[in-house]
Design an enzyme around this catalytic site. Structure first.
Site, PDB file in Angstrom:
ATOM      1  CG  ASP A   1      -2.119   0.892   1.139  1.00 30.42           C
ATOM      2  OD1 ASP A   1      -2.588   1.167   1.935  1.00 30.42           O
ATOM      3  OD2 ASP A   1      -2.273   1.501  -0.259  1.00 30.42           O
TER       4      ASP A   1
ATOM      5  CE  LYS B   1      -1.142   3.303  -3.905  1.00 29.19           C
ATOM      6  NZ  LYS B   1      -0.752   2.956  -2.612  1.00 29.19           N
TER       7      LYS B   1
ATOM      8  CG  ASP C   1      -5.408  -0.434  -1.258  1.00 28.76           C
ATOM      9  OD1 ASP C   1      -5.762   0.729  -0.551  1.00 28.76           O
ATOM     10  OD2 ASP C   1      -6.950  -0.747  -1.904  1.00 28.76           O
ATOM     11  CG  ASN C   2      -4.362   2.387  -3.311  1.00 27.40           C
ATOM     12  OD1 ASN C   2      -4.110   2.777  -2.863  1.00 27.40           O
ATOM     13  ND2 ASN C   2      -5.553   2.559  -3.500  1.00 27.40           N
TER      14      ASN C   2
ATOM     15  CD  GLU D   1      -8.208   4.284  -0.333  1.00 30.87           C
ATOM     16  OE1 GLU D   1      -8.951   3.867  -0.693  1.00 30.87           O
ATOM     17  OE2 GLU D   1      -7.514   4.933  -0.151  1.00 30.87           O
TER      18      GLU D   1
END
Ligand code: 77H
Ligand code: MG
Length: 215
Positions: free
Chosen positions: A141, A144, A169-170, A199
């Site tokens: 997280d 990226k 994540d993401n 989120e």
């Protein structure tokens, strides 16, 4: 001088959460982010998926890259049995300081080690620092564009074993296209996508779960 967003988030936790109660810390942060100020925590929708993946993995050694305020650290650690340890890496000293206080408010400080520094610098030292062979569970997280180099570094350092689970994540927003390409088309991984939303918003996002198949 003005407070920072992490400091305002910590204040919401200290006012609204019950000391020693991780679920109240999670609820206080989600309430703050929904009603007062957005912050880049994994959040409640993706957090519920994170919970399920952690519970099915039953990890004894956990690594998190990108602590921020400690929201996902608390989410993961509250599900771990007493003897387990979670190592979380945060390069921003101010975020790390807030995260330690959030984790302490949840009463989970004895199961967590917040390491300050860059993931690329710290990963090669972890086996010696903590006397571990491999991580059972890794949560990505952080930056990226560091997901791909860091999962390769984990492989090269022998920190992934057959069955190790990496959850990212993401992978849609902000996105990690090179990472997705790698884990989806590399026979060393069995990968699956969990569709969700960024989120506290209606923007599409998701988590990618990749299980290491061994060397
Ligand atoms: N190498 C290394 N080693 C260690 C480290 N520790 C920290 N870092 C740097 C991490 C900096 C924060 C990373 N997280 C994100 O950038 C992030 C962003 C959004 C987002 C934002 C705006 C939008 F409009 C939409 C989505 C949402 C998320 O859920 C995110 O997680 C490190 N780097
Ligand atoms: Mg994130």
């Amino acid at each position: 001088t003005r407070t920072t967003r992490p400091q305002r988030l910590l204040q919401a936790v200290s006012i609204n959460a019950v000391r020693g109660d991780p679920d109240s810390v999670i609820k206080a942060i989600d309430h703050f982010c929904k009603h007062t100020e957005w912050a880049m925590n994994v959040g409640d929708e993706k957090g519920a998926i994170l919970d399920l993946v952690v519970m099915e993995t039953c990890p004894s050694t956990v690594l998190e890259l990108g602590t921020y305020c400690g929201y996902s650290t608390v989410r993961i650690t509250r599900l771990l049995p007493p003897a387990t340890k979670l190592i979380t890496v945060e390069m921003n000293p101010e975020y790390a300081h807030v995260a330690r206080q959030v984790i302490q408010h949840a009463g989970l400080q004895d199961k967590v080690c917040v390491l300050e520094g860059e993931s690329a610098d710290l990963i090669p030292k972890m086996a010696n620092m903590f006397g571990i062979q491999a991580f059972d569970f890794v949560f990505l997280d952080h930056w990226k564009d560091h997901y791909l180099p860091d999962i390769r570094l984990l492989e090269d350092c022998g920190l992934l074993a057959q069955g190790s689970v990496v959850l990212a994540d993401n992978v849609v927003c902000p996105g990690a296209p090179d990472y997705l390409n790698y884990v989806r088309y590399n026979l060393k991984y069995s990968s699956r996508f969990y569709q969700a939303h960024l989120e506290y918003t209606r923007v599409l996002d998701g988590l990618e779960r990749s299980e290491y198949q061994g060397d």
